[in-house]
Design an enzyme around this catalytic site. Structure first.
Site, PDB file in Angstrom:
ATOM      1  N   LEU A 170      -2.735  -1.059   3.523  1.00  0.00           N
ATOM      2  CA  LEU A 170      -3.770  -1.137   2.490  1.00  0.00           C
ATOM      3  C   LEU A 170      -5.067  -0.488   2.976  1.00  0.00           C
ATOM      4  O   LEU A 170      -5.439  -0.629   4.137  1.00  0.00           O
ATOM      5  CB  LEU A 170      -4.091  -2.591   2.142  1.00  0.00           C
ATOM      6  CG  LEU A 170      -3.041  -3.411   1.403  1.00  0.00           C
ATOM      7  CD1 LEU A 170      -3.611  -4.784   1.076  1.00  0.00           C
ATOM      8  CD2 LEU A 170      -2.566  -2.721   0.154  1.00  0.00           C
ATOM      9  N   ALA A 229      -2.591  -6.754  -4.141  1.00  0.00           N
ATOM     10  CA  ALA A 229      -1.823  -7.234  -2.982  1.00  0.00           C
ATOM     11  C   ALA A 229      -2.511  -8.395  -2.262  1.00  0.00           C
ATOM     12  O   ALA A 229      -1.870  -9.140  -1.521  1.00  0.00           O
ATOM     13  CB  ALA A 229      -1.593  -6.090  -2.002  1.00  0.00           C
ATOM     14  N   VAL A 264      -6.530  13.709   6.126  1.00  0.00           N
ATOM     15  CA  VAL A 264      -7.196  13.652   4.829  1.00  0.00           C
ATOM     16  C   VAL A 264      -6.392  12.735   3.916  1.00  0.00           C
ATOM     17  O   VAL A 264      -5.237  13.021   3.607  1.00  0.00           O
ATOM     18  CB  VAL A 264      -7.275  15.053   4.180  1.00  0.00           C
ATOM     19  CG1 VAL A 264      -8.029  14.978   2.865  1.00  0.00           C
ATOM     20  CG2 VAL A 264      -7.910  16.054   5.118  1.00  0.00           C
ATOM     21  N   THR A 303       0.183   5.995  -1.801  1.00  0.00           N
ATOM     22  CA  THR A 303      -0.506   7.212  -1.328  1.00  0.00           C
ATOM     23  C   THR A 303      -0.575   7.177   0.203  1.00  0.00           C
ATOM     24  O   THR A 303      -0.272   6.153   0.827  1.00  0.00           O
ATOM     25  CB  THR A 303      -1.955   7.298  -1.877  1.00  0.00           C
ATOM     26  OG1 THR A 303      -2.659   6.105  -1.517  1.00  0.00           O
ATOM     27  CG2 THR A 303      -1.995   7.446  -3.385  1.00  0.00           C
ATOM     28  N   TYR A 362     -16.913   4.729  13.390  1.00  0.00           N
ATOM     29  CA  TYR A 362     -15.548   4.200  13.219  1.00  0.00           C
ATOM     30  C   TYR A 362     -15.237   3.079  14.228  1.00  0.00           C
ATOM     31  O   TYR A 362     -15.397   1.907  13.922  1.00  0.00           O
ATOM     32  CB  TYR A 362     -14.480   5.328  13.260  1.00  0.00           C
ATOM     33  CG  TYR A 362     -13.237   4.830  12.547  1.00  0.00           C
ATOM     34  CD1 TYR A 362     -12.945   5.219  11.243  1.00  0.00           C
ATOM     35  CD2 TYR A 362     -12.396   3.891  13.151  1.00  0.00           C
ATOM     36  CE1 TYR A 362     -11.855   4.691  10.557  1.00  0.00           C
ATOM     37  CE2 TYR A 362     -11.316   3.353  12.484  1.00  0.00           C
ATOM     38  CZ  TYR A 362     -11.041   3.765  11.191  1.00  0.00           C
ATOM     39  OH  TYR A 362      -9.963   3.229  10.529  1.00  0.00           O
ATOM     40  N   TYR A 412      -7.037   3.160  13.650  1.00  0.00           N
ATOM     41  CA  TYR A 412      -7.535   4.454  14.123  1.00  0.00           C
ATOM     42  C   TYR A 412      -8.525   4.227  15.262  1.00  0.00           C
ATOM     43  O   TYR A 412      -9.260   3.229  15.257  1.00  0.00           O
ATOM     44  CB  TYR A 412      -8.215   5.222  12.979  1.00  0.00           C
ATOM     45  CG  TYR A 412      -8.666   6.588  13.409  1.00  0.00           C
ATOM     46  CD1 TYR A 412      -7.729   7.561  13.768  1.00  0.00           C
ATOM     47  CD2 TYR A 412     -10.017   6.912  13.501  1.00  0.00           C
ATOM     48  CE1 TYR A 412      -8.132   8.810  14.204  1.00  0.00           C
ATOM     49  CE2 TYR A 412     -10.428   8.167  13.930  1.00  0.00           C
ATOM     50  CZ  TYR A 412      -9.479   9.112  14.284  1.00  0.00           C
ATOM     51  OH  TYR A 412      -9.878  10.348  14.731  1.00  0.00           O
ATOM     52  N   GLY A 442       0.855  -1.208   0.000  1.00  0.00           N
ATOM     53  CA  GLY A 442       0.000   0.000   0.000  1.00  0.00           C
ATOM     54  C   GLY A 442       0.873   1.234   0.000  1.00  0.00           C
ATOM     55  O   GLY A 442       0.669   2.170   0.783  1.00  0.00           O
TER      56      GLY A 442
HETATM   57  P1  NAI Z   1      -4.871   5.479   0.991  1.00  0.00           P
HETATM   58  O1  NAI Z   1      -6.137   5.305   0.237  1.00  0.00           O
HETATM   59  O2  NAI Z   1      -4.132   6.758   0.835  1.00  0.00           O
HETATM   60  O3  NAI Z   1      -3.824   4.297   0.592  1.00  0.00           O
HETATM   61  C1  NAI Z   1      -4.217   2.992   0.292  1.00  0.00           C
HETATM   62  C2  NAI Z   1      -3.086   2.233  -0.383  1.00  0.00           C
HETATM   63  O4  NAI Z   1      -3.515   0.891  -0.603  1.00  0.00           O
HETATM   64  C3  NAI Z   1      -2.675   2.774  -1.773  1.00  0.00           C
HETATM   65  O5  NAI Z   1      -1.276   2.643  -1.936  1.00  0.00           O
HETATM   66  C4  NAI Z   1      -3.388   1.817  -2.728  1.00  0.00           C
HETATM   67  O6  NAI Z   1      -2.764   1.696  -4.017  1.00  0.00           O
HETATM   68  C5  NAI Z   1      -3.260   0.527  -1.951  1.00  0.00           C
HETATM   69  N1  NAI Z   1      -4.222  -0.508  -2.344  1.00  0.00           N
HETATM   70  C6  NAI Z   1      -5.575  -0.514  -2.220  1.00  0.00           C
HETATM   71  N2  NAI Z   1      -6.090  -1.668  -2.671  1.00  0.00           N
HETATM   72  C7  NAI Z   1      -5.029  -2.435  -3.068  1.00  0.00           C
HETATM   73  C8  NAI Z   1      -4.896  -3.738  -3.609  1.00  0.00           C
HETATM   74  N3  NAI Z   1      -5.951  -4.532  -3.826  1.00  0.00           N
HETATM   75  N4  NAI Z   1      -3.660  -4.174  -3.927  1.00  0.00           N
HETATM   76  C9  NAI Z   1      -2.556  -3.398  -3.740  1.00  0.00           C
HETATM   77  N5  NAI Z   1      -2.621  -2.176  -3.201  1.00  0.00           N
HETATM   78  C10 NAI Z   1      -3.842  -1.691  -2.881  1.00  0.00           C
HETATM   79  O7  NAI Z   1      -5.225   5.172   2.489  1.00  0.00           O
HETATM   80  P2  NAI Z   1      -4.614   5.576   3.928  1.00  0.00           P
HETATM   81  O8  NAI Z   1      -5.540   6.531   4.575  1.00  0.00           O
HETATM   82  O9  NAI Z   1      -3.177   5.898   3.824  1.00  0.00           O
HETATM   83  O10 NAI Z   1      -4.811   4.201   4.705  1.00  0.00           O
HETATM   84  C11 NAI Z   1      -3.780   3.267   4.968  1.00  0.00           C
HETATM   85  C12 NAI Z   1      -4.062   2.602   6.297  1.00  0.00           C
HETATM   86  O11 NAI Z   1      -3.984   3.578   7.340  1.00  0.00           O
HETATM   87  C13 NAI Z   1      -5.461   1.970   6.398  1.00  0.00           C
HETATM   88  O12 NAI Z   1      -5.376   0.761   7.123  1.00  0.00           O
HETATM   89  C14 NAI Z   1      -6.227   3.005   7.204  1.00  0.00           C
HETATM   90  O13 NAI Z   1      -7.327   2.446   7.901  1.00  0.00           O
HETATM   91  C15 NAI Z   1      -5.134   3.475   8.152  1.00  0.00           C
HETATM   92  N6  NAI Z   1      -5.379   4.745   8.830  1.00  0.00           N
HETATM   93  C16 NAI Z   1      -5.776   5.866   8.129  1.00  0.00           C
HETATM   94  C17 NAI Z   1      -6.050   7.033   8.808  1.00  0.00           C
HETATM   95  C18 NAI Z   1      -6.499   8.274   8.078  1.00  0.00           C
HETATM   96  O14 NAI Z   1      -6.991   9.188   8.723  1.00  0.00           O
HETATM   97  N7  NAI Z   1      -6.335   8.354   6.780  1.00  0.00           N
HETATM   98  C19 NAI Z   1      -5.905   7.145  10.274  1.00  0.00           C
HETATM   99  C20 NAI Z   1      -5.383   5.946  10.887  1.00  0.00           C
HETATM  100  C21 NAI Z   1      -5.177   4.790  10.185  1.00  0.00           C
END
Ligand code: NAI
Length: 396
Positions: A139, A112, A274, A51, A235, A225, A48
Protein backbone atom coordinates in the site's frame (compact mmCIF):
# COMPACT_ATOMS: atom_id res chain seq x y z
CA UNK A 1 -13.93 9.60 -26.47
CA UNK A 2 -10.31 10.29 -27.38
CA UNK A 3 -8.26 9.90 -24.21
CA UNK A 4 -5.25 12.17 -23.76
CA UNK A 5 -3.02 12.68 -20.72
CA UNK A 6 -4.07 15.49 -18.39
CA UNK A 7 -1.18 16.14 -16.07
CA UNK A 8 -1.56 18.24 -12.94
CA UNK A 9 1.80 18.50 -11.19
CA UNK A 10 2.79 14.98 -10.25
CA UNK A 11 -0.51 13.29 -11.11
CA UNK A 12 -2.24 12.44 -14.34
CA UNK A 13 -6.02 12.64 -14.04
CA UNK A 14 -6.78 10.46 -17.06
CA UNK A 15 -5.79 6.92 -18.01
CA UNK A 16 -5.99 4.99 -21.25
CA UNK A 17 -7.67 1.56 -21.05
CA UNK A 18 -5.94 0.02 -24.08
CA UNK A 19 -2.61 1.54 -23.01
CA UNK A 20 -2.92 0.16 -19.48
CA UNK A 21 -3.80 -3.24 -20.96
CA UNK A 22 -0.68 -3.08 -23.13
CA UNK A 23 1.42 -2.11 -20.10
CA UNK A 24 0.11 -5.15 -18.22
CA UNK A 25 0.70 -7.39 -21.27
CA UNK A 26 4.32 -6.19 -21.49
CA UNK A 27 4.87 -7.00 -17.81
CA UNK A 28 3.38 -10.46 -18.24
CA UNK A 29 5.71 -11.04 -21.21
CA UNK A 30 8.77 -10.16 -19.10
CA UNK A 31 7.87 -12.83 -16.55
CA UNK A 32 6.91 -15.49 -19.11
CA UNK A 33 10.12 -14.94 -21.06
CA UNK A 34 12.10 -15.82 -17.96
CA UNK A 35 10.31 -19.18 -17.62
CA UNK A 36 8.50 -20.72 -14.67
CA UNK A 37 9.50 -20.19 -11.04
CA UNK A 38 9.77 -23.77 -9.85
CA UNK A 39 8.89 -23.54 -6.17
CA UNK A 40 6.87 -20.31 -6.27
CA UNK A 41 3.76 -19.43 -4.29
CA UNK A 42 0.42 -20.96 -5.26
CA UNK A 43 -2.21 -18.82 -3.53
CA UNK A 44 -1.31 -15.19 -3.10
CA UNK A 45 -3.01 -12.19 -1.52
CA UNK A 46 -1.72 -8.83 -2.75
CA UNK A 47 -2.78 -5.74 -0.79
CA UNK A 48 -2.23 -2.72 -3.05
CA UNK A 49 -2.43 -4.85 -6.20
CA UNK A 50 -3.42 -2.41 -8.93
CA UNK A 51 -0.34 -0.30 -9.73
CA UNK A 52 3.42 -0.09 -9.17
CA UNK A 53 5.11 -2.74 -7.06
CA UNK A 54 1.87 -4.45 -5.99
CA UNK A 55 0.62 -4.98 -9.55
CA UNK A 56 4.05 -6.26 -10.55
CA UNK A 57 3.99 -8.65 -7.56
CA UNK A 58 0.61 -9.98 -8.66
CA UNK A 59 1.81 -10.46 -12.24
CA UNK A 60 5.06 -12.11 -11.14
CA UNK A 61 3.18 -14.56 -8.87
CA UNK A 62 0.48 -15.38 -11.42
CA UNK A 63 2.57 -15.69 -14.55
CA UNK A 64 5.79 -16.94 -12.96
CA UNK A 65 4.27 -19.49 -10.57
CA UNK A 66 0.74 -20.04 -11.92
CA UNK A 67 -0.51 -18.65 -8.64
CA UNK A 68 -4.15 -17.93 -7.88
CA UNK A 69 -4.29 -14.29 -6.78
CA UNK A 70 -6.61 -12.13 -4.75
CA UNK A 71 -5.92 -8.41 -5.20
CA UNK A 72 -7.09 -5.53 -3.02
CA UNK A 73 -6.88 -1.88 -4.08
CA UNK A 74 -8.60 1.48 -4.02
CA UNK A 75 -9.46 2.61 -7.55
CA UNK A 76 -12.22 4.48 -9.36
CA UNK A 77 -14.15 2.94 -12.28
CA UNK A 78 -14.78 4.91 -15.47
CA UNK A 79 -18.06 6.64 -16.03
CA UNK A 80 -19.64 8.73 -18.72
CA UNK A 81 -16.99 11.11 -20.00
CA UNK A 82 -14.47 10.32 -17.29
CA UNK A 83 -11.82 7.66 -17.45
CA UNK A 84 -11.18 5.18 -14.66
CA UNK A 85 -7.97 5.34 -12.68
CA UNK A 86 -5.06 3.44 -14.18
CA UNK A 87 -5.22 0.76 -11.48
CA UNK A 88 -8.78 -0.04 -12.49
CA UNK A 89 -7.81 -0.58 -16.14
CA UNK A 90 -4.68 -2.49 -15.11
CA UNK A 91 -6.76 -4.90 -13.07
CA UNK A 92 -9.39 -5.37 -15.80
CA UNK A 93 -6.56 -6.30 -18.18
CA UNK A 94 -4.81 -8.49 -15.63
CA UNK A 95 -7.97 -10.50 -14.92
CA UNK A 96 -8.61 -10.97 -18.63
CA UNK A 97 -5.09 -12.31 -19.20
CA UNK A 98 -5.31 -14.49 -16.09
CA UNK A 99 -8.60 -16.01 -17.27
CA UNK A 100 -7.10 -16.69 -20.70
CA UNK A 101 -4.21 -18.49 -18.98
CA UNK A 102 -6.60 -20.51 -16.79
CA UNK A 103 -5.53 -18.70 -13.62
CA UNK A 104 -7.84 -17.81 -10.75
CA UNK A 105 -7.99 -14.08 -10.04
CA UNK A 106 -10.39 -12.17 -7.83
CA UNK A 107 -10.23 -8.46 -6.98
CA UNK A 108 -11.75 -6.35 -4.24
CA UNK A 109 -11.98 -2.57 -4.54
CA UNK A 110 -12.21 -0.58 -1.31
CA UNK A 111 -10.36 0.61 1.75
CA UNK A 112 -7.72 -1.93 2.76
CA UNK A 113 -7.30 -0.18 6.12
CA UNK A 114 -10.87 -1.05 7.15
CA UNK A 115 -12.06 -4.06 9.13
CA UNK A 116 -14.78 -4.56 6.55
CA UNK A 117 -12.30 -5.10 3.71
CA UNK A 118 -10.31 -7.55 5.82
CA UNK A 119 -13.51 -9.50 6.49
CA UNK A 120 -14.43 -9.50 2.79
CA UNK A 121 -11.01 -10.78 1.81
CA UNK A 122 -11.07 -13.52 4.44
CA UNK A 123 -14.51 -14.61 3.20
CA UNK A 124 -13.19 -14.68 -0.39
CA UNK A 125 -10.16 -16.76 0.65
CA UNK A 126 -12.37 -19.20 2.57
CA UNK A 127 -14.83 -19.49 -0.30
CA UNK A 128 -12.36 -19.98 -3.10
CA UNK A 129 -8.87 -20.86 -1.91
CA UNK A 130 -9.08 -22.12 1.67
CA UNK A 131 -5.79 -20.49 2.63
CA UNK A 132 -3.08 -18.29 1.11
CA UNK A 133 0.64 -19.09 1.18
CA UNK A 134 1.90 -15.55 0.45
CA UNK A 135 0.70 -12.10 1.51
CA UNK A 136 2.20 -9.09 -0.27
CA UNK A 137 1.69 -5.74 1.44
CA UNK A 138 2.19 -2.90 -1.06
CA UNK A 139 0.00 0.00 0.00
CA UNK A 140 1.01 3.60 -0.60
CA UNK A 141 -1.57 6.05 0.65
CA UNK A 142 -1.70 9.66 1.80
CA UNK A 143 -4.27 8.90 4.54
CA UNK A 144 -5.76 6.20 6.71
CA UNK A 145 -8.92 5.99 8.74
CA UNK A 146 -8.10 3.93 11.81
CA UNK A 147 -10.48 0.96 11.94
CA UNK A 148 -10.84 0.95 15.72
CA UNK A 149 -10.91 4.66 16.63
CA UNK A 150 -12.16 6.26 13.39
CA UNK A 151 -9.28 8.76 13.60
CA UNK A 152 -8.08 10.01 10.23
CA UNK A 153 -4.30 10.13 9.85
CA UNK A 154 -2.41 11.95 7.09
CA UNK A 155 1.08 11.05 5.99
CA UNK A 156 3.51 13.83 5.07
CA UNK A 157 6.83 13.84 3.23
CA UNK A 158 9.01 16.08 5.38
CA UNK A 159 12.47 16.09 6.90
CA UNK A 160 12.75 15.61 10.67
CA UNK A 161 14.54 18.21 12.81
CA UNK A 162 15.67 20.81 10.30
CA UNK A 163 14.84 22.45 7.00
CA UNK A 164 16.10 20.42 4.03
CA UNK A 165 17.35 22.39 1.04
CA UNK A 166 18.53 20.63 -2.09
CA UNK A 167 18.17 20.37 -5.84
CA UNK A 168 14.80 19.46 -7.24
CA UNK A 169 13.35 18.70 -10.67
CA UNK A 170 10.24 20.22 -12.15
CA UNK A 171 9.05 17.02 -13.87
CA UNK A 172 6.91 18.94 -16.35
CA UNK A 173 9.45 21.51 -17.56
CA UNK A 174 12.79 19.82 -16.88
CA UNK A 175 13.98 22.82 -14.86
CA UNK A 176 16.40 21.94 -12.07
CA UNK A 177 15.96 24.35 -9.21
CA UNK A 178 16.32 24.37 -5.46
CA UNK A 179 13.68 23.42 -2.96
CA UNK A 180 13.51 24.01 0.80
CA UNK A 181 11.22 21.79 2.80
CA UNK A 182 10.15 22.72 6.30
CA UNK A 183 10.66 20.02 8.94
CA UNK A 184 7.90 17.93 10.47
CA UNK A 185 5.86 19.69 13.11
CA UNK A 186 3.52 18.61 15.87
CA UNK A 187 2.48 15.00 15.38
CA UNK A 188 3.53 14.76 11.69
CA UNK A 189 5.83 11.82 12.45
CA UNK A 190 3.19 9.91 14.40
CA UNK A 191 0.59 10.59 11.69
CA UNK A 192 2.91 9.33 8.95
CA UNK A 193 3.74 6.21 10.96
CA UNK A 194 0.00 5.59 11.46
CA UNK A 195 -0.53 5.62 7.67
CA UNK A 196 2.64 4.14 6.18
CA UNK A 197 4.04 2.22 9.16
CA UNK A 198 3.39 -1.41 10.03
CA UNK A 199 0.22 -1.36 12.14
CA UNK A 200 -2.12 -2.17 9.28
CA UNK A 201 0.17 -4.92 7.94
CA UNK A 202 0.12 -6.46 11.42
CA UNK A 203 -3.68 -6.16 11.56
CA UNK A 204 -3.99 -7.96 8.24
CA UNK A 205 -1.78 -10.84 9.31
CA UNK A 206 -3.50 -11.12 12.69
CA UNK A 207 -6.93 -11.20 11.06
CA UNK A 208 -5.87 -13.73 8.44
CA UNK A 209 -4.12 -15.96 10.97
CA UNK A 210 -7.02 -15.87 13.47
CA UNK A 211 -9.38 -16.90 10.68
CA UNK A 212 -7.13 -19.83 9.74
CA UNK A 213 -6.56 -18.28 6.31
CA UNK A 214 -2.74 -18.61 6.33
CA UNK A 215 -1.18 -21.81 5.03
CA UNK A 216 1.77 -23.50 6.77
CA UNK A 217 5.04 -21.95 5.57
CA UNK A 218 3.32 -18.69 4.61
CA UNK A 219 5.58 -15.78 3.65
CA UNK A 220 4.58 -12.14 3.90
CA UNK A 221 6.50 -9.18 2.46
CA UNK A 222 6.19 -5.40 2.79
CA UNK A 223 8.21 -2.93 0.73
CA UNK A 224 10.66 -0.29 1.87
CA UNK A 225 13.27 2.08 0.51
CA UNK A 226 16.64 3.35 1.77
CA UNK A 227 18.48 5.08 -1.09
CA UNK A 228 21.63 7.24 -1.15
CA UNK A 229 22.59 9.91 1.38
CA UNK A 230 21.48 12.77 -0.84
CA UNK A 231 17.84 11.69 -0.34
CA UNK A 232 18.13 10.70 3.34
CA UNK A 233 16.81 13.97 4.84
CA UNK A 234 13.56 13.61 2.86
CA UNK A 235 13.34 9.81 2.81
CA UNK A 236 15.31 7.54 5.16
CA UNK A 237 15.66 10.11 7.96
CA UNK A 238 12.41 11.91 7.16
CA UNK A 239 8.83 11.22 8.22
CA UNK A 240 8.41 8.39 5.68
CA UNK A 241 11.64 6.77 6.89
CA UNK A 242 10.22 6.69 10.43
CA UNK A 243 7.21 4.83 9.06
CA UNK A 244 9.52 2.39 7.26
CA UNK A 245 11.39 1.78 10.55
CA UNK A 246 8.04 0.90 12.06
CA UNK A 247 7.52 -1.60 9.25
CA UNK A 248 10.71 -3.35 10.37
CA UNK A 249 9.45 -3.45 13.97
CA UNK A 250 6.32 -5.18 12.74
CA UNK A 251 8.32 -7.55 10.53
CA UNK A 252 10.12 -8.83 13.65
CA UNK A 253 6.82 -9.16 15.53
CA UNK A 254 5.24 -11.05 12.64
CA UNK A 255 8.17 -13.47 12.52
CA UNK A 256 7.34 -14.46 16.10
CA UNK A 257 3.62 -14.61 15.37
CA UNK A 258 4.11 -16.79 12.28
CA UNK A 259 6.61 -19.17 13.87
CA UNK A 260 3.96 -21.80 14.74
CA UNK A 261 3.13 -21.96 11.02
CA UNK A 262 6.84 -22.05 10.06
CA UNK A 263 6.00 -18.77 8.35
CA UNK A 264 8.25 -15.79 7.69
CA UNK A 265 7.80 -12.04 7.39
CA UNK A 266 10.12 -9.91 5.27
CA UNK A 267 10.82 -6.31 4.51
CA UNK A 268 12.13 -6.01 0.97
CA UNK A 269 14.09 -2.86 0.16
CA UNK A 270 13.27 -2.10 -3.45
CA UNK A 271 14.77 0.13 -6.12
CA UNK A 272 13.66 3.75 -6.60
CA UNK A 273 11.26 3.72 -9.54
CA UNK A 274 8.73 6.03 -11.11
CA UNK A 275 5.33 5.16 -9.63
CA UNK A 276 2.32 7.23 -8.67
CA UNK A 277 3.58 7.20 -5.08
CA UNK A 278 7.24 8.09 -5.72
CA UNK A 279 6.52 10.92 -8.14
CA UNK A 280 4.97 12.84 -5.22
CA UNK A 281 8.20 12.86 -3.20
CA UNK A 282 10.31 16.04 -3.54
CA UNK A 283 13.95 15.61 -4.71
CA UNK A 284 13.41 11.92 -5.59
CA UNK A 285 12.40 12.45 -9.28
CA UNK A 286 15.72 14.23 -9.95
CA UNK A 287 17.60 11.38 -8.28
CA UNK A 288 15.60 8.81 -10.29
CA UNK A 289 16.37 10.64 -13.56
CA UNK A 290 20.10 10.59 -12.82
CA UNK A 291 19.94 6.98 -11.62
CA UNK A 292 18.07 5.71 -14.69
CA UNK A 293 20.69 7.19 -17.00
CA UNK A 294 23.54 5.47 -15.17
CA UNK A 295 21.79 2.12 -14.71
CA UNK A 296 20.57 2.01 -18.31
CA UNK A 297 24.13 2.67 -19.55
CA UNK A 298 25.42 -0.10 -17.30
CA UNK A 299 22.67 -2.51 -18.40
CA UNK A 300 21.32 -2.99 -14.86
CA UNK A 301 18.15 -0.89 -15.08
CA UNK A 302 14.99 -2.66 -13.92
CA UNK A 303 11.36 -1.63 -13.70
CA UNK A 304 8.81 -2.86 -11.12
CA UNK A 305 8.21 -6.12 -12.94
CA UNK A 306 11.89 -7.09 -13.19
CA UNK A 307 12.31 -6.24 -9.49
CA UNK A 308 9.34 -8.31 -8.39
CA UNK A 309 10.25 -11.20 -10.65
CA UNK A 310 13.71 -11.19 -9.09
CA UNK A 311 12.14 -11.10 -5.60
CA UNK A 312 10.16 -14.28 -6.22
CA UNK A 313 12.59 -16.09 -8.49
CA UNK A 314 15.97 -15.31 -6.90
CA UNK A 315 15.17 -14.52 -3.28
CA UNK A 316 11.90 -15.76 -1.75
CA UNK A 317 11.47 -19.03 -3.59
CA UNK A 318 14.92 -20.39 -4.29
CA UNK A 319 16.11 -20.63 -0.69
CA UNK A 320 18.54 -17.71 -1.05
CA UNK A 321 16.89 -14.54 0.28
CA UNK A 322 20.34 -13.06 1.06
CA UNK A 323 19.15 -10.87 3.95
CA UNK A 324 21.31 -7.94 5.06
CA UNK A 325 22.50 -7.42 8.66
CA UNK A 326 19.03 -6.18 9.63
CA UNK A 327 17.30 -9.16 8.03
CA UNK A 328 15.98 -7.22 5.03
CA UNK A 329 15.91 -8.44 1.45
CA UNK A 330 17.89 -6.02 -0.73
CA UNK A 331 16.49 -5.67 -4.24
CA UNK A 332 18.16 -2.26 -4.27
CA UNK A 333 21.52 -4.01 -4.57
CA UNK A 334 22.09 -2.94 -8.18
CA UNK A 335 20.92 0.61 -7.43
CA UNK A 336 23.27 0.89 -4.46
CA UNK A 337 26.24 -0.63 -6.35
CA UNK A 338 29.11 1.78 -5.48
CA UNK A 339 30.08 2.14 -9.15
CA UNK A 340 26.54 3.38 -9.87
CA UNK A 341 26.28 5.61 -6.81
CA UNK A 342 29.64 7.30 -7.39
CA UNK A 343 28.57 8.51 -10.83
CA UNK A 344 25.11 9.54 -9.61
CA UNK A 345 26.63 11.48 -6.67
CA UNK A 346 29.03 13.34 -8.98
CA UNK A 347 26.24 14.17 -11.40
CA UNK A 348 24.07 15.33 -8.51
CA UNK A 349 26.76 17.91 -7.72
CA UNK A 350 27.09 18.95 -11.35
CA UNK A 351 23.51 18.94 -12.59
CA UNK A 352 21.84 22.17 -13.73
CA UNK A 353 18.87 22.89 -15.97
CA UNK A 354 21.32 23.41 -18.84
CA UNK A 355 23.14 20.07 -18.62
CA UNK A 356 20.24 17.99 -17.26
CA UNK A 357 19.45 16.64 -20.76
CA UNK A 358 22.95 15.19 -20.89
CA UNK A 359 23.36 14.01 -17.28
CA UNK A 360 19.85 12.79 -16.58
CA UNK A 361 17.29 10.57 -18.30
CA UNK A 362 14.44 13.07 -18.49
CA UNK A 363 12.86 11.29 -21.47
CA UNK A 364 12.99 8.04 -19.51
CA UNK A 365 11.42 9.68 -16.48
CA UNK A 366 8.62 11.26 -18.44
CA UNK A 367 7.87 8.22 -20.54
CA UNK A 368 7.84 5.99 -17.42
CA UNK A 369 5.42 8.42 -15.79
CA UNK A 370 3.09 8.47 -18.81
CA UNK A 371 3.22 4.68 -19.13
CA UNK A 372 1.83 4.41 -15.57
CA UNK A 373 -1.38 5.85 -17.01
CA UNK A 374 -1.30 3.86 -20.24
CA UNK A 375 0.17 6.55 -22.50
CA UNK A 376 3.05 6.18 -24.95
CA UNK A 377 2.88 2.40 -25.35
CA UNK A 378 3.68 0.94 -28.71
CA UNK A 379 0.90 -0.80 -30.62
CA UNK A 380 -1.85 1.33 -29.08
CA UNK A 381 -3.99 3.51 -31.35
CA UNK A 382 -4.35 6.69 -29.34
CA UNK A 383 -6.54 8.27 -32.02
CA UNK A 384 -9.21 5.55 -31.67
CA UNK A 385 -12.56 6.26 -30.06
CA UNK A 386 -12.36 4.79 -26.57
CA UNK A 387 -15.03 3.77 -24.07
CA UNK A 388 -14.02 4.73 -20.51
CA UNK A 389 -16.28 2.11 -18.89
CA UNK A 390 -14.36 -1.15 -18.66
CA UNK A 391 -15.51 -3.95 -16.36
CA UNK A 392 -13.29 -5.87 -13.97
CA UNK A 393 -14.74 -9.37 -14.39
CA UNK A 394 -14.65 -10.35 -10.69
CA UNK A 395 -16.14 -7.06 -9.45
CA UNK A 396 -19.94 -7.01 -9.68
P1 NAI B 1 1.56 2.89 -6.04
O1 NAI B 1 0.97 4.22 -5.78
O2 NAI B 1 1.87 2.51 -7.44
O3 NAI B 1 0.58 1.72 -5.46
C1 NAI B 1 -0.19 1.87 -4.31
C2 NAI B 1 -1.25 0.79 -4.23
O4 NAI B 1 -1.96 0.94 -3.00
C3 NAI B 1 -2.33 0.85 -5.34
O5 NAI B 1 -2.70 -0.46 -5.71
C4 NAI B 1 -3.50 1.53 -4.64
O6 NAI B 1 -4.79 1.22 -5.19
C5 NAI B 1 -3.36 0.94 -3.25
N1 NAI B 1 -4.03 1.71 -2.20
C6 NAI B 1 -3.75 2.95 -1.74
N2 NAI B 1 -4.58 3.29 -0.74
C7 NAI B 1 -5.39 2.20 -0.53
C8 NAI B 1 -6.44 1.91 0.38
N3 NAI B 1 -6.83 2.78 1.32
N4 NAI B 1 -7.06 0.72 0.27
C9 NAI B 1 -6.70 -0.19 -0.67
N5 NAI B 1 -5.70 0.02 -1.53
C10 NAI B 1 -5.05 1.21 -1.47
O7 NAI B 1 2.82 2.80 -5.11
P2 NAI B 1 4.21 1.97 -5.12
O8 NAI B 1 5.31 2.91 -5.44
O9 NAI B 1 4.08 0.71 -5.87
O10 NAI B 1 4.36 1.67 -3.56
C11 NAI B 1 4.08 0.42 -2.96
C12 NAI B 1 5.03 0.22 -1.80
O11 NAI B 1 6.37 0.13 -2.29
C13 NAI B 1 5.03 1.38 -0.78
O12 NAI B 1 5.16 0.86 0.52
C14 NAI B 1 6.28 2.15 -1.16
O13 NAI B 1 6.81 2.90 -0.08
C15 NAI B 1 7.20 1.00 -1.56
N6 NAI B 1 8.37 1.36 -2.35
C16 NAI B 1 8.26 2.15 -3.47
C17 NAI B 1 9.39 2.51 -4.17
C18 NAI B 1 9.31 3.39 -5.39
O14 NAI B 1 10.33 3.91 -5.81
N7 NAI B 1 8.16 3.56 -5.99
C19 NAI B 1 10.74 2.06 -3.77
C20 NAI B 1 10.72 1.15 -2.65
C21 NAI B 1 9.58 0.86 -1.95
Amino acid sequence: MIVVPKIRGFICTTAHPAGCAQHVAEQIAVVKNRGPVTHGPKKVLVIGASTGYGLASRIAAAFGSNAATIGVFFERPGEDGRTATAGWYNTAAFEKEAAAAGLYARSLNGDAFSDDMKAQVIAAIKEDLGQVDAVIYSLASPRRTHPKTGDIFKSVLKPVGEVFTNKNLNTTTGVVNEISIEPAQGDDVAQTIAVMGGEDWEMWIEALQSAGALAPGVQTVAYSYIGPEVTWPIYKNGTIGRAKEDLERVQRALDVRLAPLQGKAWVSVNKALVTQASSAIPVVPLYISLLYKVMKAKGTHEDCIEQMDRLFRDRLYNGQPQPDEAGRIRLDDWEMDPSVQQVVAQRWQDVTTENFGELGDFDGYQSSFLRLFGFGLSGVDYTADTTPEVAIPSIP
